[in-house]
Structure formats: structure tokens, C-alpha cells
Design a protein around this motif. Structure first.
Motif, PDB file in Angstrom:
ATOM      1  N   ALA A   1      67.630  39.191 -91.525  1.00 57.20           N
ATOM      2  CA  ALA A   1      67.252  38.228 -92.558  1.00 57.20           C
ATOM      3  C   ALA A   1      65.796  37.796 -92.401  1.00 57.20           C
ATOM      4  CB  ALA A   1      68.167  37.021 -92.500  1.00 57.20           C
ATOM      5  N   LYS A   2      65.284  37.888 -91.179  1.00 58.94           N
ATOM      6  CA  LYS A   2      63.905  37.499 -90.898  1.00 58.94           C
ATOM      7  C   LYS A   2      62.994  38.708 -90.683  1.00 58.94           C
ATOM      8  CE  LYS A   2      65.102  33.046 -88.804  1.00 58.94           C
ATOM      9  NZ  LYS A   2      64.974  32.197 -87.593  1.00 58.94           N
ATOM     10  N   ASN A   3      63.548  39.906 -90.831  1.00 59.42           N
ATOM     11  CA  ASN A   3      62.750  41.121 -90.610  1.00 59.42           C
ATOM     12  C   ASN A   3      62.065  41.104 -89.244  1.00 59.42           C
ATOM     13  OD1 ASN A   3      63.484  41.935 -93.154  1.00 59.42           O
ATOM     14  ND2 ASN A   3      61.406  42.265 -93.903  1.00 59.42           N
ATOM     15  N   THR A   4      62.802  40.703 -88.233  1.00 64.03           N
ATOM     16  CA  THR A   4      62.202  40.531 -86.917  1.00 64.03           C
ATOM     17  C   THR A   4      63.097  41.123 -85.830  1.00 64.03           C
ATOM     18  OG1 THR A   4      61.106  38.502 -87.635  1.00 64.03           O
ATOM     19  CG2 THR A   4      61.252  38.861 -85.268  1.00 64.03           C
ATOM     20  N   VAL A   5      62.474  41.765 -84.871  1.00 62.95           N
ATOM     21  CA  VAL A   5      63.163  42.244 -83.679  1.00 62.95           C
ATOM     22  C   VAL A   5      62.561  41.536 -82.472  1.00 62.95           C
ATOM     23  CG1 VAL A   5      61.628  44.242 -83.396  1.00 62.95           C
ATOM     24  CG2 VAL A   5      63.932  44.285 -82.410  1.00 62.95           C
ATOM     25  N   TYR A   6      63.398  41.278 -81.495  1.00 67.19           N
ATOM     26  CA  TYR A   6      62.990  40.512 -80.318  1.00 67.19           C
ATOM     27  C   TYR A   6      63.239  41.323 -79.037  1.00 67.19           C
ATOM     28  CZ  TYR A   6      63.564  36.773 -83.744  1.00 67.19           C
ATOM     29  OH  TYR A   6      63.489  36.001 -84.868  1.00 67.19           O
ATOM     30  N   LEU A   7      62.474  40.969 -78.018  1.00 66.83           N
ATOM     31  CA  LEU A   7      62.743  41.487 -76.684  1.00 66.83           C
ATOM     32  C   LEU A   7      62.655  40.303 -75.722  1.00 66.83           C
ATOM     33  CD1 LEU A   7      63.350  44.075 -75.039  1.00 66.83           C
ATOM     34  CD2 LEU A   7      60.895  44.138 -74.494  1.00 66.83           C
ATOM     35  N   GLN A   8      63.801  39.864 -75.264  1.00 73.57           N
ATOM     36  CA  GLN A   8      63.864  38.793 -74.261  1.00 73.57           C
ATOM     37  C   GLN A   8      63.750  39.440 -72.892  1.00 73.57           C
ATOM     38  OE1 GLN A   8      64.142  35.339 -74.595  1.00 73.57           O
ATOM     39  NE2 GLN A   8      63.799  35.339 -72.383  1.00 73.57           N
ATOM     40  N   MET A   9      62.754  39.030 -72.146  1.00 74.67           N
ATOM     41  CA  MET A   9      62.502  39.609 -70.834  1.00 74.67           C
ATOM     42  C   MET A   9      62.646  38.537 -69.768  1.00 74.67           C
ATOM     43  SD  MET A   9      59.277  42.117 -71.711  1.00 74.67           S
ATOM     44  CE  MET A   9      58.145  40.755 -71.966  1.00 74.67           C
ATOM     45  N   ASN A  10      63.587  38.716 -68.878  1.00 73.36           N
ATOM     46  CA  ASN A  10      63.841  37.778 -67.791  1.00 73.36           C
ATOM     47  C   ASN A  10      63.566  38.442 -66.445  1.00 73.36           C
ATOM     48  OD1 ASN A  10      64.784  35.895 -69.719  1.00 73.36           O
ATOM     49  ND2 ASN A  10      66.863  36.705 -69.559  1.00 73.36           N
ATOM     50  N   SER A  11      63.439  37.619 -65.424  1.00 71.08           N
ATOM     51  CA  SER A  11      63.219  38.115 -64.063  1.00 71.08           C
ATOM     52  C   SER A  11      62.079  39.132 -64.031  1.00 71.08           C
ATOM     53  CB  SER A  11      64.498  38.746 -63.515  1.00 71.08           C
ATOM     54  OG  SER A  11      65.562  37.821 -63.522  1.00 71.08           O
ATOM     55  N   LEU A  12      60.987  38.768 -64.644  1.00 74.74           N
ATOM     56  CA  LEU A  12      59.878  39.708 -64.765  1.00 74.74           C
ATOM     57  C   LEU A  12      59.264  40.038 -63.417  1.00 74.74           C
ATOM     58  CD1 LEU A  12      58.352  38.320 -68.032  1.00 74.74           C
ATOM     59  CD2 LEU A  12      59.019  40.692 -67.662  1.00 74.74           C
ATOM     60  N   LYS A  13      58.789  41.268 -63.310  1.00 75.10           N
ATOM     61  CA  LYS A  13      58.191  41.777 -62.076  1.00 75.10           C
ATOM     62  C   LYS A  13      56.760  42.229 -62.380  1.00 75.10           C
ATOM     63  CE  LYS A  13      62.702  43.720 -60.813  1.00 75.10           C
ATOM     64  NZ  LYS A  13      63.428  44.968 -60.461  1.00 75.10           N
ATOM     65  N   PRO A  14      55.903  42.268 -61.374  1.00 79.89           N
ATOM     66  CA  PRO A  14      54.541  42.764 -61.618  1.00 79.89           C
ATOM     67  C   PRO A  14      54.520  44.152 -62.250  1.00 79.89           C
ATOM     68  CG  PRO A  14      54.656  41.672 -59.498  1.00 79.89           C
ATOM     69  CD  PRO A  14      56.069  41.736 -60.011  1.00 79.89           C
ATOM     70  N   GLU A  15      55.477  44.984 -61.937  1.00 78.77           N
ATOM     71  CA  GLU A  15      55.515  46.337 -62.505  1.00 78.77           C
ATOM     72  C   GLU A  15      55.895  46.349 -63.981  1.00 78.77           C
ATOM     73  OE1 GLU A  15      57.025  45.265 -59.711  1.00 78.77           O
ATOM     74  OE2 GLU A  15      58.999  46.243 -59.447  1.00 78.77           O
ATOM     75  N   ASP A  16      56.258  45.191 -64.535  1.00 78.21           N
ATOM     76  CA  ASP A  16      56.500  45.097 -65.978  1.00 78.21           C
ATOM     77  C   ASP A  16      55.191  44.896 -66.754  1.00 78.21           C
ATOM     78  OD1 ASP A  16      59.422  43.198 -65.197  1.00 78.21           O
ATOM     79  OD2 ASP A  16      59.351  45.301 -65.845  1.00 78.21           O
ATOM     80  N   THR A  17      54.104  44.707 -66.043  1.00 79.92           N
ATOM     81  CA  THR A  17      52.810  44.526 -66.691  1.00 79.92           C
ATOM     82  C   THR A  17      52.457  45.757 -67.518  1.00 79.92           C
ATOM     83  OG1 THR A  17      51.973  43.040 -64.981  1.00 79.92           O
ATOM     84  CG2 THR A  17      50.336  44.238 -66.282  1.00 79.92           C
ATOM     85  N   ALA A  18      52.199  45.530 -68.801  1.00 76.38           N
ATOM     86  CA  ALA A  18      51.924  46.633 -69.716  1.00 76.38           C
ATOM     87  C   ALA A  18      51.612  46.061 -71.092  1.00 76.38           C
ATOM     88  CB  ALA A  18      53.134  47.566 -69.823  1.00 76.38           C
ATOM     89  N   VAL A  19      51.139  46.935 -71.964  1.00 79.61           N
ATOM     90  CA  VAL A  19      51.088  46.611 -73.389  1.00 79.61           C
ATOM     91  C   VAL A  19      52.434  47.022 -73.979  1.00 79.61           C
ATOM     92  CG1 VAL A  19      49.957  47.033 -75.598  1.00 79.61           C
ATOM     93  CG2 VAL A  19      48.602  46.938 -73.484  1.00 79.61           C
ATOM     94  N   TYR A  20      53.058  46.100 -74.670  1.00 78.55           N
ATOM     95  CA  TYR A  20      54.373  46.346 -75.256  1.00 78.55           C
ATOM     96  C   TYR A  20      54.227  46.587 -76.762  1.00 78.55           C
ATOM     97  CZ  TYR A  20      56.767  45.175 -70.953  1.00 78.55           C
ATOM     98  OH  TYR A  20      57.234  45.190 -69.649  1.00 78.55           O
ATOM     99  N   TYR A  21      54.869  47.652 -77.207  1.00 77.04           N
ATOM    100  CA  TYR A  21      54.812  48.045 -78.607  1.00 77.04           C
ATOM    101  C   TYR A  21      56.204  48.033 -79.224  1.00 77.04           C
ATOM    102  CZ  TYR A  21      50.306  50.093 -77.241  1.00 77.04           C
ATOM    103  OH  TYR A  21      49.029  50.290 -76.768  1.00 77.04           O
ATOM    104  N   CYS A  22      56.293  47.570 -80.459  1.00 78.67           N
ATOM    105  CA  CYS A  22      57.538  47.775 -81.185  1.00 78.67           C
ATOM    106  C   CYS A  22      57.336  48.924 -82.167  1.00 78.67           C
ATOM    107  CB  CYS A  22      58.015  46.519 -81.890  1.00 78.67           C
ATOM    108  SG  CYS A  22      57.060  46.025 -83.325  1.00 78.67           S
TER     109      CYS A  22
END
Length: 127
Positions: free
Chosen positions: A75-96
């Protein structure tokens, strides 16, 4: 045509959380599977998660399993990514990305399956 705009990136300490959003233009959002990919410095872009067009099916890459949750609000034309317990190795540019599939038996996990991409949002996780 679908235009995608990501938001929600930023700097967070290890163990913290972020929620990325991706807003899509157009009235055909609900015919596309949506995916999240990421690219760390010096590395190739990699699959993170995908969700089917109605949200009934999801799949995660091993590093994201159990920590990240993909969801969508058609209904909002939106997708989400909830990221928990983040780690340094998650560092990146995130693309949808948005991809269309003819068969509901297929799960879109490769870059080539997606036709439309956002510009990316930076996520930096400090140790």
C-alpha cells in the motif's frame, strides 16, 4: 519503469540496529519481487534478502539469516530491511532492487534477475 530510492543508512555501533527503507515509484510495485543486495569496499555486490511480490515468501543469505528481516508494504510501495545485531562486516552500500518473475516457484537471488536498482545507502558498523 520503476524508480527506487533507499534511505535509512548510517553509522551504528556493533550490536546495534538499523532499518532500511526503499520507496518505489509507479503503480506496479506489487507485481515485482524485491531484493536487497550489498557491496562492501573491494568486494563484489552480494545478495542479502528477497521477498515475493505479495510478501508471502522470503529468503536470506546465510550472513543475514536470523539477524535481518525483509518486509514490504504494498500500500506504501515500500520494502524494508530490518537489521539487528549488526557486525562490522555488515558495513557496505545497500541496494534495493525490483525483479519480475513468471513462475512463483522461482526465488530471485542473483543480480541478473533484477531489472531495477536504487542508488544505494551506506551502512557503516563500527567495532
Amino acid at each position: 519503469q520503476v524508480q527506487l530510492v533507499e534511505s535509512g543508512g548510517g553509522l551504528v555501533q556493533a550490536g546495534g540496529s538499523l532499518r532500511l527503507s526503499c520507496a518505489a515509484s509507479g503503480r506496479t510495485f506489487n507485481i515485482y519481487d524485491m531484493g536487497w543486495f550489498r557491496q562492501a569496499p573491494g568486494k563484489e555486490r552480494e545478495f542479502v534478502a528477497t521477498i515475493s511480490r505479495r510478501g508471502g515468501s522470503t529468503r536470506y543469505a546465510d550472513p543475514a539469516e536470523g539477524r535481518f528481516t525483509i518486509s514490504r508494504d504494498n500500500a506504501k510501495n515500500t520494502v524494508y530491511l530490518q537489521m539487528n545485531s549488526l557486525k562490522p562486516e555488515d558495513t557496505a552500500v545497500y541496494y534495493c532492487a525490483a525483479g519480475f518473475k513468471f513462475s512463483q516457484e522461482v526465488t530471485l537471488t542473483s543480480e541478473s534477475s533484477y531489472s531495477y536498482w536504487g542508488q544505494g545507502t551506506q551502512v557503516t558498523v563500527s567495532s
